[in-house]
Each structure stands twice: as C-alpha cells, then as structure tokens.
Write a protein that holds these residues in place. Structure first.
Motif, mmCIF file in Angstrom:
data_model
loop_
_atom_site.group_PDB
_atom_site.id
_atom_site.type_symbol
_atom_site.label_atom_id
_atom_site.label_comp_id
_atom_site.label_asym_id
_atom_site.label_seq_id
_atom_site.Cartn_x
_atom_site.Cartn_y
_atom_site.Cartn_z
ATOM 1 N N ALA A 1 0.852 -1.189 0.000
ATOM 2 C CA ALA A 1 0.000 0.000 0.000
ATOM 3 C C ALA A 1 0.887 1.238 0.000
ATOM 4 C CB ALA A 1 -0.912 -0.005 1.229
ATOM 5 N N VAL A 2 0.788 2.018 -1.056
ATOM 6 C CA VAL A 2 1.637 3.193 -1.213
ATOM 7 C C VAL A 2 0.952 4.406 -0.599
ATOM 8 C CG1 VAL A 2 2.830 4.688 -2.850
ATOM 9 C CG2 VAL A 2 2.611 2.241 -3.323
ATOM 10 N N ALA B 1 7.729 -2.258 -8.604
ATOM 11 C CA ALA B 1 7.844 -3.176 -9.742
ATOM 12 C C ALA B 1 6.521 -3.924 -9.890
ATOM 13 C CB ALA B 1 9.001 -4.148 -9.531
ATOM 14 N N ILE B 2 5.606 -3.327 -10.640
ATOM 15 C CA ILE B 2 4.247 -3.825 -10.739
ATOM 16 C C ILE B 2 4.198 -5.248 -11.295
ATOM 17 C CG2 ILE B 2 1.998 -3.467 -11.822
ATOM 18 C CD1 ILE B 2 2.587 -1.497 -9.595
ATOM 19 N N ILE C 1 0.544 -10.131 -5.421
ATOM 20 C CA ILE C 1 0.541 -9.093 -4.394
ATOM 21 C C ILE C 1 -0.233 -7.886 -4.931
ATOM 22 C CG2 ILE C 1 1.936 -7.510 -3.020
ATOM 23 C CD1 ILE C 1 4.228 -9.549 -3.222
ATOM 24 N N THR C 2 -1.275 -7.512 -4.237
ATOM 25 C CA THR C 2 -2.045 -6.334 -4.632
ATOM 26 C C THR C 2 -1.237 -5.074 -4.335
ATOM 27 O OG1 THR C 2 -4.144 -7.441 -4.183
ATOM 28 C CG2 THR C 2 -4.173 -5.026 -4.245
ATOM 29 N N VAL C 3 -1.209 -4.143 -5.274
ATOM 30 C CA VAL C 3 -0.586 -2.837 -5.070
ATOM 31 C C VAL C 3 -1.691 -1.791 -5.066
ATOM 32 C CG1 VAL C 3 1.025 -1.111 -5.968
ATOM 33 C CG2 VAL C 3 1.561 -3.554 -6.181
ATOM 34 N N THR C 4 -1.722 -0.971 -4.022
ATOM 35 C CA THR C 4 -2.717 0.097 -3.948
ATOM 36 C C THR C 4 -2.031 1.444 -3.842
ATOM 37 O OG1 THR C 4 -2.918 0.002 -1.521
ATOM 38 C CG2 THR C 4 -4.404 -1.396 -2.812
ATOM 39 N N PHE C 5 -2.728 2.466 -4.273
ATOM 40 C CA PHE C 5 -2.286 3.838 -4.081
ATOM 41 C C PHE C 5 -3.506 4.636 -3.634
ATOM 42 C CE2 PHE C 5 -4.190 3.703 -8.095
ATOM 43 C CZ PHE C 5 -4.218 4.915 -8.770
#
Length: 321
Positions: free
Chosen positions: A75-76, A85-86, A94-98
């Motif tokens: 989580a950014v 590194a998406i 791995i979920t990436v959130t902003f």
C-alpha cells in the motif's frame, strides 16, 4: 489472525492513525517500522510481512518483491506508484494500492499560489524591499494581469482539471495537452486542447500533471524550453524526471525562460547539494504541495484501510490491478 505489517517511511512523525485502524481490525497484529534504507530489515523480518505500507518515493524493485514470502499487499502512501515493480507484484499475486485524488485541492492550490508568486514578482520584491527605492520606483519588470495570461496544463486528470477550473475562475486562458481528453467536451468548459508544441509557444505558465512512466521521461527538455516564451514559468508537481533538470538549469541561467517552481525533483529524497537548489529563478519546495491537515489524514486512513480490506479478503477500489 496475527499479521505482520511493515511500514517503510522516514517522513511521518507518528503512525497513530494507521495503528488505530490496523489494531481495530487486527488486535494482535505486529507493526514494524523501517527507514528508507530498509534492505537489512528486509532480510531480518520484512520478507515475512503480510502487508507493506510504504512512502511514495520508496523504491520497491523486483529484487525486493521476489524476497517477500507471504505479502498480500503493498500500500503506497501517495497518488503514484512508479517506484513499485508492478509486474513482479503481479507474478506473486501481491495487490498494489495507491491513493488517487486525496490531495487534488492541495496540489491545485499550490499551482495557483505559484502563478500568483511569479505574476506579482514576489521573490524580486522580497529582495528589493530594503534597498531604498519604494513604490513604483522599486518596480522591476511589470507583468500583465493574471486574467490576461495563458496557462498550459500538461495532463488533464483529477488535479489538472481542478487547476483548470480554478484558473478559469481567475479569468485565465486555459490550454490542455492530453491525448485522452474529449476536445469538444473540454471546449464547452472553456479549455482548449492543443499539441505540446503549440501550448508551449502560447503559454505564460506551464503546469505538469502527468503520471510518470518511460513515455514522459524528460518530456520537457532543451527543445521544449526553446519553444517557450522568454517570460514563461514552469511549475512541476508530478514527478521530477518529467523535466530534464540539467536542461532546465541551462534554460533559466541563459534566460531562455524566466523560471520554475518545483515541488518534485529527479532524485528524492535529495542529498541537499544538487545543482537545482542553487539557481536563481528556480524555486524548490520539499515535495509538500499535497499537504494539509485534511489530505494527510485522508492519505493515512485510505492507505491503512486498503491494508485491512486486502488482508480480510476483500477488494480495494485503490488497487492498481
């Protein structure tokens, strides 16, 4: 469930908001903290984190992500994710959130403040106030009124559009360079779509609001500065590497353009001795355009909330993919 949650940051003075949200959802969770230089902690405990909360300028390369053994979310803290590194995160599910949109009002206010700062020659008058001449005798170069000026917005997303609305209320002519926009629809709002070359040639002020990727790396460089008016000022609150800093320094020193207001620079956080800090006409603020009491609280709550949702098996509207 007793998750390990890893915060990587050197910017916040406390994590009370995040801790309250995380502990409410997971009373037994362990929260660990690291600074920007997190690699030793990665090997010691970070590799086993169930969730990572990281500052927007923290590099999270493929090599780091491949070491993560059970991470479900990165989580950014911010409106961008260009340092993650998406593809590597996707491979490990791995979920990436902003947190898009949390600081629209704040950044747009910063841009408007910069326009007023330059238009009223404030840096010149601050320096001249105790030099003797007063009133009109102290005046340097006179500028047209703001309502007689033209603003070019590069990137008409949430922030760019809000800047446009505020500038239109100020009476400015507003141009936009963004291939994604509907020119006819924007024209009804008073915004004229232009090519980058045309906009640079017409604008008194240029403000950048693009997302950063390889397509916009050094979008503004020597060739673009030569197309601008000598009286033009450029404002950047997006990402530092959209502008070629060496070319910007040369353009301001050679008076090809009048100056710049930068809230972002190429290397963040800086060492402090970068040339960009020592050029008259270039004003640098320490990546603070997004800050207000409201925006910071929103940022922390949404970032921590994203962690809770993902660890509870839910989805987040802030997910990158």
């Amino acid at each position: 469930m007793k998750p390990l949650i890893w915060i990587i940051d050197e910017e916040w003075s406390d994590y009370q908001t995040e801790t309250s949200i995380l502990k409410d959802a997971f009373p037994d969770c362990e929260i660990r903290h690291s600074g920007n230089d997190y690699l030793k902690d990665l090997d010691d405990f970070g590799k086993d984190a169930d969730a990572i909360l990281c500052q927007v300028y923290i590099d999270m390369p493929k090599e780091t992500i491949e070491k993560l053994t059970r991470c479900q979310i990165i989580a950014v803290y911010g409106g961008g994710y260009d340092r993650i590194a998406i593809d590597a995160a996707k491979e490990k599910a791995i979920t990436v959130t902003f947190v898009p949109g949390y600081c629209v009002e704040d950044v747009s206010d910063y841009v408007i403040a910069a326009i007023y700062f330059f238009n009223k020659n404030l840096s010149y008058y601050f320096a001249a106030a105790d030099k003797g001449p007063w009133g009109a005798q102290a005046a340097g170069r006179l500028n047209p009124r703001i309502q007689s000026s033209t603003l070019l917005i590069i990137g008409l997303g949430r922030i760019g559009r809000t800047v446009a609305q505020k500038a239109l209320r100020m009476g400015m002519t507003v141009l936009a360079c963004d291939p994604r926009i509907d020119a006819a629809a924007e024209a009804k709002q008073g915004i004229r779509q232009v090519s980058l070359d045309e906009g640079l040639a017409l604008a008194d002020f240029i403000t950048i609001h693009t997302k950063y990727d390889e397509n916009v790396h050094h979008l503004i460089a020597a060739e673009q500065f030569r197309q601008m008016k000598q009286s033009a000022h450029i404002i950047n609150t997006s990402r530092g590497k959209v502008i070629n800093e060496a070319d910007l320094i040369e353009a301001v020193q050679a008076k090809t353009i009048s100056g710049a207001m930068l809230d972002v620079i190429s290397e963040e956080p800086p060492m402090g001795n970068e040339p960009i800090f020592h050029v008259p006409g270039i004003h640098v603020t320490p990546h603070v355009s997004y800050l207000s009491t409201e925006s910071l609280e929103t940022l922390k709550r949404r970032a921590a909330g994203n962690v809770v949702r993902i660890l509870q098996g839910e989805k987040s509207e802030d997910a990158v993919f």
